[in-house]
Design an enzyme around this catalytic site. Structure first.
Site, PDB file in Angstrom:
ATOM      1  N   SER A  26     -10.838   0.208   2.973  1.00  0.00           N
ATOM      2  CA  SER A  26     -10.186  -0.026   4.273  1.00  0.00           C
ATOM      3  C   SER A  26      -9.646   1.288   4.820  1.00  0.00           C
ATOM      4  CB  SER A  26      -9.025  -1.004   4.115  1.00  0.00           C
ATOM      5  OG  SER A  26      -9.505  -2.221   3.619  1.00  0.00           O
ATOM      6  N   GLU A  50      -4.942   4.163   5.843  1.00  0.00           N
ATOM      7  CA  GLU A  50      -4.605   3.863   4.434  1.00  0.00           C
ATOM      8  C   GLU A  50      -4.883   5.058   3.517  1.00  0.00           C
ATOM      9  OE1 GLU A  50      -5.704  -0.055   2.730  1.00  0.00           O
ATOM     10  OE2 GLU A  50      -6.474   1.095   1.046  1.00  0.00           O
ATOM     11  N   ARG A  58       0.830  -1.225   0.000  1.00  0.00           N
ATOM     12  CA  ARG A  58       0.000   0.000   0.000  1.00  0.00           C
ATOM     13  C   ARG A  58       0.859   1.269   0.000  1.00  0.00           C
ATOM     14  NH1 ARG A  58      -1.953  -3.169  -1.401  1.00  0.00           N
ATOM     15  NH2 ARG A  58      -3.739  -4.371  -0.796  1.00  0.00           N
TER      16      ARG A  58
END
Ligand SMILES: Cc1cc2nc3c(=O)[nH]c(=O)nc-3n(C[C@H](O)[C@H](O)[C@H](O)COP(=O)(O)OP(=O)(O)OC[C@H]3O[C@@H](n4cnc5c(N)ncnc54)[C@H](O)[C@@H]3O)c2cc1C
Length: 345
Positions: free
Chosen positions: A236, A337, A159
């Site tokens: 998320s 995130e 990520r």
């Protein structure tokens, strides 16, 4: 005009100015113009991975709306597709599946633009774009030049990439190298293999992989649906924490009576631990209500949602409560995130 109308959370106040680029060359042109005015610039595409302050953004927001893709190289086994940054990601995935090009089928149903996928090395169901991105064309705000960067220069990680939390480069186009195959890449994710009725490592028709992924995602509120408040999120909210061996053992001890935390081994003896499990076991189950119109999704523990008249302030307060609760219970730190714009956790 508030940025709420441009984000999947439906949150965010007004910018000083909003400009739109519909062509690739217009993106660098509009960035240069904003630089001449010495204005801060926020590049915004699908708005599916940003949390924008209730106060908005004190500068120019550049909406990336360039479209289209073309084949720029091919051989017997592969096809390299150059995609405009603003192309909706899932439309591109649908087109590659239709064309019989394999490599991104498990990334079906992810909202947002193709140009944003390198920013956090978008991934799901055992695939991530780092496996297929061979290069990007960028506008470099430091030099004012348009240049190309190879995959190695993108610094892809879990990520993350050199682009995340760094506004030096704006992605103009992305090159993906895909395989000529009507079969998917080997299925790596156990839940997806189960849904397809195959073993991990098997390959399935591309269309089957795409529809199974979309069905699984929809069940978790992870495919945008304007009628479903569970999808009013950034997907998320937290990444899975990556722990070194010592920290992982300490977590296991603190979690002993709850069973083994779901986790996956990573590089250098690290373990990636399920943030959803930590959040749930720390006392924040699906549907948990924050105050002020925000809640954990009723379908997915990792998605924080704007249910009804929520605010960014309320969403961040819920995120803090969860982060601190998980830390108190397990000693593990959760990190957000999405990109936080003009606000902080
Ligand atoms: C329901 C839902 C499910 C999701 N599921 C997943 C998932 O499974 N996996 C996953 O990885 N993500 C997932 N996401 C997060 C998100 O969809 C992706 O990160 C997506 O790539 C963001 O694209 P965007 O165009 O919406 O980016 P934006 O939200 O517009 O921007 C995100 C960041 O990228 C920057 N950016 C955007 N375009 C450019 C550009 N051309 N050049 C430089 N910087 C740029 C922005 O400045 C900002 O910092 C999900 C989100 C939602 C709402």
């Amino acid at each position: 005009m508030r940025l709420a109308g441009y984000t999947t959370l439906r949150l965010g106040g007004a910018p000083r100015q909003l400009v739109t680029a519909t062509r690739t060359d217009e993106i660098s042109q509009k960035l240069r113009e904003a630089e001449l005015r010495a204005e801060p610039v926020l590049v915004l595409a699908g708005g599916s991975n940003v949390v924008v302050a209730d106060e908005g953004f004190p500068g120019t927001v550049l909406l990336v709306r360039s479209r289209g893709f073309e084949v720029v190289a091919e051989d017997e086994a592969t096809v390299t597709v150059r995609v405009a940054a603003g192309e909706p990601w899932d439309d591109l995935v649908a087109a590659t599946v239709e064309a019989g090009w394999s490599g991104v089928e498990c990334l079906s149903g992810i909202p947002g633009s193709a140009g944003a996928t390198p920013i956090q090395n978008v991934g799901a169901y055992g695939q991530e774009v780092a496996e297929t991105v061979v290069g990007v064309e960028v506008y470099d705000r430091l030099t004012g030049e348009v240049t190309r960067m190879g995959a190695a220069e993108c610094g892809f990680g879990y990520r993350s990439s050199v682009f995340k939390y760094n506004d030096r480069w704006t992605v103009l186009t992305v090159d993906f190298r895909l395989f000529r195959s009507t079969l998917s890449a080997p299925v790596r994710y156990a839940e997806l293999a189960r849904a397809l009725g195959v073993e991990v490592g098997d390959r399935v028709p591309l269309g089957d992989a795409r529809s199974a992924v979309r069905t699984l995602r929809a069940g978790k509120g992870m495919v945008l649906d304007p009628a479903d408040p569970d999808t009013r999120s950034v997907g998320s909210f937290f990444t899975n924490p990556v722990l070194d061996a010592g920290a992982y053992e300490a977590l296991r001890e603190r979690a002993a009576e709850l069973g083994e935390p779901p986790s996956w081994p990573g590089a250098g003896g690290t373990m990636k631990v399920s943030a959803a499990w930590l959040i749930d076991k720390a006392g924040y189950p699906k549907g948990y209500q924050g105050s002020g119109g925000v809640a954990i999704s009723s379908k997915h523990t990792l998605a924080l949602t704007n249910r009804n008249g929520g605010s960014t302030g309320a969403l961040l307060a819920l995120a803090r409560e969860i982060r601190d609760g998980v830390h108190d219970r397990f000693g593990a730190t959760l990190y957000p995130e999405p990109v936080l714009v003009n606000c902080a956790l």
